[in-house]
Write a protein that holds these residues in place. Sequence first.
Motif, mmCIF file in Angstrom:
data_model
loop_
_atom_site.group_PDB
_atom_site.id
_atom_site.type_symbol
_atom_site.label_atom_id
_atom_site.label_comp_id
_atom_site.label_asym_id
_atom_site.label_seq_id
_atom_site.Cartn_x
_atom_site.Cartn_y
_atom_site.Cartn_z
ATOM 1 N N GLY A 88 63.030 -17.748 50.157
ATOM 2 C CA GLY A 88 63.541 -18.547 51.266
ATOM 3 C C GLY A 88 63.381 -20.042 51.106
ATOM 4 N N THR A 89 62.561 -20.485 50.142
ATOM 5 C CA THR A 89 62.421 -21.918 49.897
ATOM 6 C C THR A 89 63.240 -22.378 48.692
ATOM 7 O OG1 THR A 89 60.430 -21.528 48.549
ATOM 8 C CG2 THR A 89 60.100 -21.955 50.899
ATOM 9 N N GLY A 90 63.985 -21.466 48.072
ATOM 10 C CA GLY A 90 64.760 -21.795 46.878
ATOM 11 C C GLY A 90 66.102 -22.425 47.196
ATOM 12 N N LYS A 91 66.853 -22.710 46.153
ATOM 13 C CA LYS A 91 68.123 -23.432 46.306
ATOM 14 C C LYS A 91 69.100 -22.693 47.213
ATOM 15 C CE LYS A 91 67.908 -25.600 41.716
ATOM 16 N NZ LYS A 91 66.728 -24.812 41.240
ATOM 17 N N THR A 92 69.279 -21.405 46.970
ATOM 18 C CA THR A 92 70.208 -20.656 47.821
ATOM 19 C C THR A 92 69.511 -20.096 49.048
ATOM 20 O OG1 THR A 92 69.904 -18.553 46.617
ATOM 21 C CG2 THR A 92 71.607 -20.064 45.819
ATOM 22 N N GLY A 93 68.243 -19.685 48.912
ATOM 23 C CA GLY A 93 67.554 -19.056 50.026
ATOM 24 C C GLY A 93 67.461 -19.943 51.245
ATOM 25 N N ARG A 94 67.104 -21.204 51.062
ATOM 26 C CA ARG A 94 66.963 -22.071 52.239
ATOM 27 C C ARG A 94 68.322 -22.368 52.865
ATOM 28 N NH1 ARG A 94 68.102 -27.330 50.844
ATOM 29 N NH2 ARG A 94 67.975 -27.889 48.638
ATOM 30 N N ARG A 95 69.371 -22.369 52.051
ATOM 31 C CA ARG A 95 70.715 -22.542 52.601
ATOM 32 C C ARG A 95 71.137 -21.318 53.414
ATOM 33 N NH1 ARG A 95 70.715 -25.892 48.058
ATOM 34 N NH2 ARG A 95 72.092 -27.717 48.219
ATOM 35 N N SER A 119 58.401 -15.821 51.087
ATOM 36 C CA SER A 119 57.933 -16.680 50.002
ATOM 37 C C SER A 119 56.419 -16.646 50.002
ATOM 38 C CB SER A 119 58.430 -18.121 50.176
ATOM 39 O OG SER A 119 57.782 -18.739 51.275
ATOM 40 N N ARG A 120 55.814 -17.230 48.985
ATOM 41 C CA ARG A 120 54.360 -17.246 48.910
ATOM 42 C C ARG A 120 53.736 -18.120 49.988
ATOM 43 N NH1 ARG A 120 53.728 -18.181 42.478
ATOM 44 N NH2 ARG A 120 55.606 -19.393 42.913
ATOM 45 N N SER A 121 54.531 -19.017 50.583
ATOM 46 C CA SER A 121 54.001 -19.900 51.619
ATOM 47 C C SER A 121 54.328 -19.413 53.027
ATOM 48 C CB SER A 121 54.554 -21.320 51.434
ATOM 49 O OG SER A 121 55.974 -21.320 51.525
ATOM 50 N N SER A 122 55.055 -18.298 53.158
ATOM 51 C CA SER A 122 55.433 -17.804 54.476
ATOM 52 C C SER A 122 54.330 -16.912 55.040
ATOM 53 C CB SER A 122 56.750 -17.039 54.395
ATOM 54 O OG SER A 122 56.622 -15.915 53.537
ATOM 55 N N SER A 123 54.475 -16.531 56.300
ATOM 56 C CA SER A 123 53.514 -15.626 56.936
ATOM 57 C C SER A 123 54.283 -14.533 57.673
ATOM 58 C CB SER A 123 52.620 -16.398 57.906
ATOM 59 O OG SER A 123 51.673 -15.537 58.486
ATOM 60 N N PRO A 124 54.195 -13.268 57.232
ATOM 61 C CA PRO A 124 53.392 -12.814 56.094
ATOM 62 C C PRO A 124 53.973 -13.303 54.773
ATOM 63 C CG PRO A 124 54.744 -11.016 56.917
ATOM 64 C CD PRO A 124 54.916 -12.148 57.884
ATOM 65 N N ALA A 125 53.100 -13.495 53.800
ATOM 66 C CA ALA A 125 53.521 -14.041 52.512
ATOM 67 C C ALA A 125 54.180 -12.951 51.660
ATOM 68 C CB ALA A 125 52.331 -14.626 51.778
#
Length: 269
Positions: free
Chosen positions: A8-15, A31-37
Motif C-alpha cells: 500500500g505504500t508502493g508506486k501503484t499501491g498508494r495510487r 505494509s510493514r508499517s501498517s496496523s496490522p502489519a
Amino acid sequence: MTTLVLGGTGKTGRRVIDRLTALGRPVRSGSRSSSPAFDWADLDGWPAVLQGVESMYVTYYPDLAVPGSQADIRALTELAVQSGVRRMVLLSGRGEPEAQACERIVQESGLEWTIVRCAWFMQNFNEGYLLDAVQAGVIALPAGDVAEPFVDADDIADVAVAALTEDGHAGRVYELTGPRLLTFADAAAELSAALGGPVEYVPVKPEEFAAGAAEAGVPAEDIEMLNALFAEVLDGRNAYVVDGVREALGRPARDFAAFAQNWARHLRG
C-alpha cells in the motif's frame, strides 16, 4: 466489505488506495508499517491482515521474478480462499517466467481473479531507484539499446481499481504498456526536454551498474535483483506495444511525454 492493498505504500499501491478512498470504499493498507502489519516474511501475521477482506490488490516485494515468490503467492491465495476473499487482482511483469507461474497459481485458486501484467513503470524515473540518476543527469544502466513501452503507474492503478470495483474484469489478463516504444536513450532525451536540463543515458556493463548502485547505497539484494531483471527482460522480448489500457478502460494509455511534462510542472510548483 474491505479491499486490502498489499504494497500500500508502493508506486501503484498508494495510487490504488487513493482512488478507492475517493470512491468511498473501505480500504486497508498492507505494509510493514501498517496496523496490522503485513510482511511477506511473516506468514503468521497474514490472517489478521486478511480478516474481513472481500477483495485484494496484490503487489509482491521485491518482484514476482525472484525465487520464493511462487511459494508466497500460493500460501497467500490459499489463505485468501480460507478467509472468504472473493476477488484478487495481481500485479505482474511482462516476460518474466516466475511471474507467469505466479499468475497461474492465482488463476487456479478459485478466486475471481484479474492479472495486471505491466511494462516498466515510467515512475521508476521519478519515484524509484532512477531518480537520483536523473537528477544527476546521467542514467547508467545495463540496458543496451533495447526499446521498452514504459507504462504510467496511474494507468495501472486505474485498471486495478476498475477490476476491484466493477464487473466484467474477472478472468482477464490485461497486459499494460504505454503507446510507444522508447529506448532508455529516448526516455532520457524526453526527460531532458521536459525538465530543461541535460539527462543522458549511458549503457554500462552489469558489474559497472552494480558498483555504481552499491556506491549510491542501494542494498546488495536489490542490486542483484535489478541486474537479473535487466538481463532477463531487456533482451527484446518485451519490445512491442499492446492496448491493454484501452481494453480495460476504453481509453488510450498515457504517453511518456505527458508523464515527463507533468513531472516538470510539479517541480516548478
